[in-house]
Design a protein around this motif. Structure first.
Motif, mmCIF file in Angstrom:
data_model
loop_
_atom_site.group_PDB
_atom_site.id
_atom_site.type_symbol
_atom_site.label_atom_id
_atom_site.label_comp_id
_atom_site.label_asym_id
_atom_site.label_seq_id
_atom_site.Cartn_x
_atom_site.Cartn_y
_atom_site.Cartn_z
ATOM 1 N N UNK A 22 41.883 17.662 -1.133
ATOM 2 C CA UNK A 22 41.071 17.162 -2.241
ATOM 3 C C UNK A 22 39.776 16.493 -1.792
ATOM 4 N N UNK A 23 39.726 16.043 -0.541
ATOM 5 C CA UNK A 23 38.459 15.516 -0.021
ATOM 6 C C UNK A 23 37.420 16.626 0.009
ATOM 7 N N UNK A 24 37.822 17.818 0.446
ATOM 8 C CA UNK A 24 36.911 18.970 0.434
ATOM 9 C C UNK A 24 36.481 19.308 -0.989
ATOM 10 N N UNK A 25 37.420 19.226 -1.925
ATOM 11 C CA UNK A 25 37.091 19.532 -3.324
ATOM 12 C C UNK A 25 36.008 18.596 -3.846
ATOM 13 N N UNK A 26 36.176 17.295 -3.616
ATOM 14 C CA UNK A 26 35.176 16.345 -4.110
ATOM 15 C C UNK A 26 33.834 16.541 -3.412
ATOM 16 N N UNK A 27 33.854 16.723 -2.098
ATOM 17 C CA UNK A 27 32.597 16.935 -1.374
ATOM 18 C C UNK A 27 31.848 18.155 -1.886
ATOM 19 N N UNK A 28 32.611 19.165 -2.312
ATOM 20 C CA UNK A 28 32.002 20.397 -2.810
ATOM 21 C C UNK A 28 31.412 20.210 -4.202
ATOM 22 N N UNK A 29 31.980 19.289 -4.983
ATOM 23 C CA UNK A 29 31.584 19.159 -6.394
ATOM 24 C C UNK A 29 30.719 17.953 -6.718
ATOM 25 N N UNK A 30 30.671 16.968 -5.834
ATOM 26 C CA UNK A 30 29.885 15.770 -6.121
ATOM 27 C C UNK A 30 28.388 16.100 -6.088
ATOM 28 N N UNK A 31 27.698 15.799 -7.164
ATOM 29 C CA UNK A 31 26.255 16.052 -7.227
ATOM 30 C C UNK A 31 25.447 14.764 -7.081
ATOM 31 N N UNK A 32 26.115 13.610 -7.138
ATOM 32 C CA UNK A 32 25.462 12.320 -6.920
ATOM 33 C C UNK A 32 25.924 11.756 -5.579
ATOM 34 N N UNK A 33 25.170 10.826 -5.048
ATOM 35 C CA UNK A 33 25.506 10.254 -3.735
ATOM 36 C C UNK A 33 26.699 9.304 -3.861
ATOM 37 N N UNK A 34 27.795 9.570 -3.091
ATOM 38 C CA UNK A 34 28.942 8.641 -3.130
ATOM 39 C C UNK A 34 28.546 7.270 -2.598
ATOM 40 N N UNK A 35 29.087 6.216 -3.199
ATOM 41 C CA UNK A 35 28.755 4.857 -2.757
ATOM 42 C C UNK A 35 29.572 4.433 -1.545
ATOM 43 N N UNK A 36 30.718 5.070 -1.335
ATOM 44 C CA UNK A 36 31.573 4.748 -0.188
ATOM 45 C C UNK A 36 32.366 6.000 0.183
ATOM 46 N N UNK A 37 32.885 6.089 1.418
ATOM 47 C CA UNK A 37 33.640 7.274 1.834
ATOM 48 C C UNK A 37 34.807 7.551 0.886
ATOM 49 N N UNK A 38 35.072 8.808 0.658
ATOM 50 C CA UNK A 38 36.141 9.211 -0.262
ATOM 51 C C UNK A 38 37.485 8.632 0.185
ATOM 52 N N UNK A 39 38.171 7.987 -0.750
ATOM 53 C CA UNK A 39 39.526 7.474 -0.501
ATOM 54 C C UNK A 39 40.502 8.620 -0.736
ATOM 55 N N UNK A 40 41.229 9.006 0.305
ATOM 56 C CA UNK A 40 42.141 10.158 0.219
ATOM 57 C C UNK A 40 43.565 9.679 0.517
ATOM 58 N N UNK A 41 44.439 9.801 -0.472
ATOM 59 C CA UNK A 41 45.824 9.332 -0.344
ATOM 60 C C UNK A 41 46.778 10.494 -0.629
ATOM 61 N N UNK A 42 47.779 10.635 0.217
ATOM 62 C CA UNK A 42 48.684 11.769 0.087
ATOM 63 C C UNK A 42 50.122 11.315 0.288
ATOM 64 N N UNK A 43 51.005 11.806 -0.583
ATOM 65 C CA UNK A 43 52.431 11.514 -0.453
ATOM 66 C C UNK A 43 53.232 12.709 -0.895
ATOM 67 N N UNK A 44 54.541 12.560 -0.965
ATOM 68 C CA UNK A 44 55.381 13.675 -1.406
ATOM 69 C C UNK A 44 55.148 13.924 -2.895
ATOM 70 N N UNK A 45 54.752 15.125 -3.219
ATOM 71 C CA UNK A 45 54.509 15.564 -4.602
ATOM 72 C C UNK A 45 53.262 14.937 -5.234
#
Length: 624
Positions: A218-241
């Motif tokens: 999902x980090x790749x998904x957001x980087x591909x779709x964000x058209x404005x400058x992010x204010x901080x690095x993408x928070x990426x959290x992953x768990x079971x399901x």
């Protein structure tokens, strides 16, 4: 007073009127129940893409069950071929699996867990709505191949020896008697395939010779779709399901990409609502401050993906999740997402103090702006509420996009087709109002040229009466989840002033409601420039080339009319241009469009720079 019907006028109704549709005939009679609208491929939600998605869902389910690491997709001249390397459809039941409704392996959760397609419909619908449909399964050194035409079996091989790598091959050609003049757009297909790749790291999709894969989900998904400058690095959290990624930007509103079992739920649902509530609550508790949830979520860009056993969707096209619990686990979707964020996001913010500080500053900035315009906002809402019932600018329709879906095929189609035309002046709105479909088509009339909103704060949305009433008409103040019309259509004259108004409206949406464009809801109405006719034939022409071609067809001495504005087109003629043959250009937005740079140059205060650009690129009539 009761009305009595003359019995002689009653249509006969007896045993012969009770019909049982054989095989897949019901799908062909009522395709909207299974794939939404038909369409010709010009819009991303047209049926031909749903057909492809239904086949791909089965391939993805195989991958998610640990079978096969690649999917080959080829689309050429309207012909589609999809090959997975999963377990292969069991050979003995292969024909039944693609042709008999409510037949499939996904009713058995042992064979398919957390799958998208659970109702045994998808591939059968593809079969029924295709002029040619071929299925071949490769399994344990054997193979079987069958061909159908419009859902009817025309050939079926015996099981034969074949050492080809295991998996399933599906080939289909959408029926052009249903999908008239259809054409697949590779951009739409590639976006669909990229979403599958983001959600299934480790999967490689080969599309017409191009490799599509994702390493960072999902980090790749957001980087591909964000058209404005992010204010901080993408928070990426992953768990079971569950997988979640989000950041904030300086854009207004909220932007979400939500998925269930790999299915892109474009209309959100219970999981997206749960995330919106949980992320605001977790952040509020982390800072231990009395924050408004609107301030916390303002500017958020997020993606959330969950896996659910036996998901319940609100329609066969699976664009909105209706499940409220995680099925056999007995945990509600809301609690599952809330507990995950409470633990993982709280830990992340404690470990990443710099990100936590930037996020806090963003929330405080949103709070300051909200408080600064609180008085204006309150007055504007009261004004919008007062005029709601008697809004002279809005001629509303009866069916809206945020109405609940039903089992009524026609009603669902109407909900999907709901649209609003934004016109300039009373003359243009009058023609559209008189010729529109009152069930699905609304009209909003602008007084003149709207304000250039570039660089302005949201205060202007509430101070400017037209912007405020338009926002209220669309019902997007709190986000696009409750948007009242699926299509927001800018309908302006095909002249310089009309183009300017079009640009000012798009600037307004980009500035304050970018998700409206990113979700594909904004369109430009194309109306004819010329009418060419003689006593027998009439042609409406949308370009100079069409005009010349029509003149050649009509012959000598044609009558040629140049339409300068929408108001010059009579209501009787206008109904042809907003009916089934309506021409719409979708307004799209991608990362590479460099929106801020474009808006700054074309809508900013650099007047002299733009003048020089116009002079340098001016094309005079003699050069054309």
């Amino acid at each position: 007073m009761e009305e009595f019907v003359n019995e002689s006028q009653l249509v006969d109704y007896g045993d012969s009127n009770i019909i049982t549709l054989e095989g897949l005939e019901h799908v062909r009679r009522r395709p909207g129940m299974y794939i939404g609208k038909l369409g010709d491929g010009s819009h991303v939600d047209d049926g031909i893409y749903v057909l492809l998605k239904e086949v791909l869902d089965n391939c993805i389910d195989e991958y998610r069950m640990g079978a096969g690491k690649a999917i080959d997709v080829r689309v050429q001249d309207g012909h589609v071929e999809v090959r997975d390397f999963g377990r292969g459809i069991p050979l003995g039941k292969m024909v039944e699996a693609v042709s008999i409704m409510n037949t499939g392996g996904k009713y058995d959760s042992k064979a398919f867990k957390k799958s998208v397609g659970l109702n045994g419909v998808g591939t059968k619908a593809v079969n029924a709505l295709s002029s040619t449909f071929v299925v071949q399964s490769f399994r344990d050194g054997q193979s079987r191949k069958a061909e159908f035409q419009k859902g009817k079996l025309v050939s079926d091989s015996d099981i034969f020896a074949d050492n080809t790598e295991r998996g399933t091959l599906i080939y289909f050609v959408p029926d052009n008697t249903l999908f008239e003049n259809y054409l697949y757009k590779e951009d739409y297909i590639e976006t669909m395939l990229r979403n599958y790749a983001y959600l299934n790291t480790g999967l490689t999709i080969n599309f017409n010779g191009k490799k599509i894969l994702s390493k960072n989900g999902l980090t790749d998904l957001l980087n591909e779709n964000i058209t404005a400058q992010p204010l901080y690095p993408i928070i990426h959290l992953k768990g079971e399901d569950i997988e979640i990624a989000f950041t904030h930007s300086d854009q207004y509103g909220e932007e979400y990409y939500s998925f269930v079992n790999g299915q892109h739920t474009t209309q959100g649902g219970t999981h997206q609502s749960a995330f919106r509530e949980a992320v605001a609550r977790t952040i509020k508790e982390f800072y231990s401050k009395n924050m408004e949830v609107g301030d916390i979520r303002n500017g958020i860009i997020a993606a959330v993906a969950i896996s659910v056993e036996e998901p319940i969707f609100e329609s066969q096209t699976k664009t909105k999740l209706g499940s409220r619990d995680m099925a056999k686990d007995g945990v509600s979707v809301n609690k599952f997402i809330s507990d995950f964020l409470k633990k993982e996001l709280d830990n992340y913010l404690h470990r990443n103090s710099e990100t936590a500080n930037i996020l806090l500053q963003k929330i405080q900035d949103s709070e300051k702006e909200r408080k600064a315009i609180a008085g204006v906002t309150k007055l504007a809402r009261e004004r919008a509420k007062k005029v709601n019932l008697h809004n002279k600018k809005l001629r509303d329709c009866r069916v809206h996009f945020n109405d609940s879906l039903t089992k009524d095929d026609a009603k669902n189609a109407a909900i999907h087709n709901s649209c609003i035309f934004i016109t300039e002046g009373d003359s243009a709105s009058g023609s559209i109002t008189k010729s529109r479909d009152v069930n699905t088509q609304a009209v909003f009339s602008l007084r003149g040229k709207p304000l250039n909103s570039y660089g302005l704060t949201k205060k202007i949305v509430y101070e400017n009466e037209e912007f405020n009433l338009l926002q209220a008409a669309l019902n997007i103040e709190e986000g696009v989840e409750n948007l009242r019309y699926n299509k927001v259509i800018v309908a302006t004259d095909a002249d310089v002033d009309g183009m300017h108004i079009r640009l000012l409206l798009i600037t307004f949406f980009l500035q304050f409601f970018p998700d409206l464009i990113k979700k594909g809801h904004v369109y430009i109405l194309q109306t004819p420039l010329f009418r060419v006719r003689n006593k027998k034939e009439t042609f409406y022409c949308y370009s100079e080339e069409e005009r010349l071609a029509s003149m050649a067809k009509v012959g000598s001495n044609p009558e040629i009319t140049r339409f300068k504005g929408l108001g010059e087109i009579s209501p009787d003629e206008f109904k042809h241009f907003i009916g089934k043959d309506m021409r719409l250009d979708q307004v799209t937005l991608k990362k590479e469009d460099a929106v801020q740079d474009l808006l700054s140059f074309y809508m900013g205060k650099n007047t002299s720079e733009r003048q020089n650009f116009i002079i340098d690129n001016l094309v005079v009539e003699e050069d054309v």
